[in-house]
Design a protein around this motif. Sequence first.
Motif, PDB file in Angstrom:
ATOM      1  N   ALA A  14      -2.444   1.498   4.092  1.00 14.93           N
ATOM      2  CA  ALA A  14      -2.609   2.595   3.149  1.00 14.93           C
ATOM      3  C   ALA A  14      -1.292   2.922   2.469  1.00 14.93           C
ATOM      4  O   ALA A  14      -0.212   2.686   2.978  1.00 14.93           O
ATOM      5  N   CYS A  15      -1.406   3.491   1.303  1.00 15.76           N
ATOM      6  CA  CYS A  15      -0.261   4.004   0.527  1.00 15.76           C
ATOM      7  C   CYS A  15       0.675   2.910   0.046  1.00 15.76           C
ATOM      8  O   CYS A  15       1.828   3.161  -0.261  1.00 15.76           O
ATOM      9  N   VAL A  16       0.222   1.663   0.011  1.00 18.03           N
ATOM     10  CA  VAL A  16       1.025   0.585  -0.527  1.00 18.03           C
ATOM     11  C   VAL A  16       0.377   0.155  -1.829  1.00 18.03           C
ATOM     12  O   VAL A  16      -0.722  -0.365  -1.815  1.00 18.03           O
ATOM     13  N   ALA A  17       1.020   0.397  -2.951  1.00 16.53           N
ATOM     14  CA  ALA A  17       0.421   0.116  -4.253  1.00 16.53           C
ATOM     15  C   ALA A  17       1.376  -0.699  -5.094  1.00 16.53           C
ATOM     16  O   ALA A  17       2.560  -0.437  -5.124  1.00 16.53           O
ATOM     17  N   ASP A 211       7.095   2.889   5.174  1.00 18.32           N
ATOM     18  CA  ASP A 211       6.266   1.841   5.771  1.00 18.32           C
ATOM     19  C   ASP A 211       6.589   0.518   5.102  1.00 18.32           C
ATOM     20  O   ASP A 211       6.663   0.429   3.869  1.00 18.32           O
ATOM     21  N   LEU A 212       6.766  -0.523   5.930  1.00 19.21           N
ATOM     22  CA  LEU A 212       6.992  -1.868   5.416  1.00 19.21           C
ATOM     23  C   LEU A 212       5.994  -2.806   6.079  1.00 19.21           C
ATOM     24  O   LEU A 212       5.876  -2.833   7.310  1.00 19.21           O
ATOM     25  N   VAL A 240       1.199 -10.591   9.677  1.00 18.60           N
ATOM     26  CA  VAL A 240       1.931  -9.460   9.104  1.00 18.60           C
ATOM     27  C   VAL A 240       2.448  -8.579  10.231  1.00 18.60           C
ATOM     28  O   VAL A 240       1.798  -8.434  11.275  1.00 18.60           O
ATOM     29  N   THR A 241       3.622  -7.993  10.035  1.00 20.27           N
ATOM     30  CA  THR A 241       4.151  -6.968  10.938  1.00 20.27           C
ATOM     31  C   THR A 241       4.368  -5.693  10.142  1.00 20.27           C
ATOM     32  O   THR A 241       4.966  -5.722   9.063  1.00 20.27           O
ATOM     33  N   ARG A 242       3.862  -4.587  10.686  1.00 20.42           N
ATOM     34  CA  ARG A 242       4.067  -3.296  10.046  1.00 20.42           C
ATOM     35  C   ARG A 242       5.228  -2.572  10.722  1.00 20.42           C
ATOM     36  O   ARG A 242       5.277  -2.472  11.957  1.00 20.42           O
ATOM     37  N   TYR A 243       6.148  -2.073   9.910  1.00 19.47           N
ATOM     38  CA  TYR A 243       7.276  -1.286  10.406  1.00 19.47           C
ATOM     39  C   TYR A 243       7.106   0.148   9.899  1.00 19.47           C
ATOM     40  O   TYR A 243       7.023   0.378   8.689  1.00 19.47           O
ATOM     41  N   GLY A 279       6.108   1.228   1.115  1.00 22.62           N
ATOM     42  CA  GLY A 279       5.468   2.487   0.813  1.00 22.62           C
ATOM     43  C   GLY A 279       6.290   3.641   1.348  1.00 22.62           C
ATOM     44  O   GLY A 279       6.861   3.553   2.438  1.00 22.62           O
ATOM     45  N   VAL A 280       6.408   4.718   0.578  1.00 21.98           N
ATOM     46  CA  VAL A 280       7.160   5.894   1.015  1.00 21.98           C
ATOM     47  C   VAL A 280       6.276   7.128   0.855  1.00 21.98           C
ATOM     48  O   VAL A 280       5.433   7.192  -0.049  1.00 21.98           O
TER      49      VAL A 280
END
Length: 449
Positions: A14-17, A211-212, A240-243, A279-280
């Motif tokens: 979410a929130c990655v556009a 978020d990365l 994929v890895t989410r940070y 995403g921020v």
Amino acid sequence: MKKSSTGHIVRFGACVAAAGLVTVGMTATPALADSDQLWIAANPYELVLPRVVEGGGQAPATTLTLGLSHDNPAYRVTDGRLTVDISGLAGIAEVTWPENCAPAGTTTAVCSVPEVPTTNAGPVKLQVRAAAGAADGATGRVSYQAKATTTAEGGELVAAENWTDVKIASGPDLVLDPPAPVSDVVPGSTVPVRFSVANHGNQPADGIRVDLYVTRGLELHGLAPQCTATPIGEGTIKPVTRYECAFDDVVAPGGTFTLPAPLSAKTAPYALAERIDLGVQPGGGVEDIQPEGNGAVVGITATNTADFAVHGAKATAQAGQTVTVPVTFRNRGPAWVANLGSGDPVAAVDVTVPRGATATAVPDACEPRTADGGWWESGVRTGAPRYLCQLPMWVAERQTVTFPFELRIDTVVTGAKGAVLLKPPYGDTPLPFDPNRSNDRAKLVLNPA
């Protein structure tokens, strides 16, 4: 009539556009050979402006990007005239016109687009800010009309009237300034990942969440202790890895935020087309008043290849018997391949059933086709002379994918041969990362001599 974005992008979270123009206008259809359509593009298609804070001076300006495009590359379209009407912003917002817009009164301007492309572009950039005295929740509208000259019959294209809704609000407005994409990276080397975040709102951001989403061909270095990593995906290999990173920094209106230490990404030996989705968000659960600027996708492309290969099989059986014949795909590397952005298969495997046999069970990923590759319209998936098998949207280096077919021998034909062909997922363009075409074909042989 207004059309929202119809782009298909598979998100990592979410929130990655991804930034880009959103086309508005009539419903899009493929251009006919003798037709064309003029489109108006706006980004963002809904604009939220921070309210003027009492004693805070002039509100910050937000860029509203406009452009024109047309469908049919067979025609040249020039002299684009985009008329912008801001009468609907009275008492709500103020607009500063760019040089390529000529005011035609107090509330309209005609903006020039000398050459109209076939892809969305934004050569018209308006600066829009909230008017003094505009209250939270107040709304307005910017309206557009457009015409252009075309070499097609008739000589002129006219776009449908469109608009951008504008709203006044209070809160933080974080805008991400992402890293530039990087290409021609040697596998094993390291590239910097520098980005900053500015607060264009009228209230502070009390904390920042970053978020990365990072593809597996990249290894991040320089992460702060506030960051936690979560691999995403099924199976032992995670694509994929989410940070997730939470910082206590307070970013005042007009202020900026950067990571406490430089961030970099090392490319793995199997890296190819990698990406970082950024995403921020403001901290404390506060909503960003204009979230369209909170995300970006950064591409990091390595100079690498992946040798895709297919393997057939041989089987012997009598008439009336059924045999399982495995069709095998293998990525011989050295790179992995992923279409995580589009979600498209990395490739397809075209399978032709040998003469004298009938497919009685086929894998779920394989769609029936006629002998010449057309649509199979019998209503059942078995019994087709040919099948198109879609591979997953990513395959690791050295990964094997097997498509088991159950074939019933109706008539024994000595040395009956079927074909196995590796193809791109769509169209006929060869896979650009695969330099070896010699192993893109194989055979299915029943009752070899």
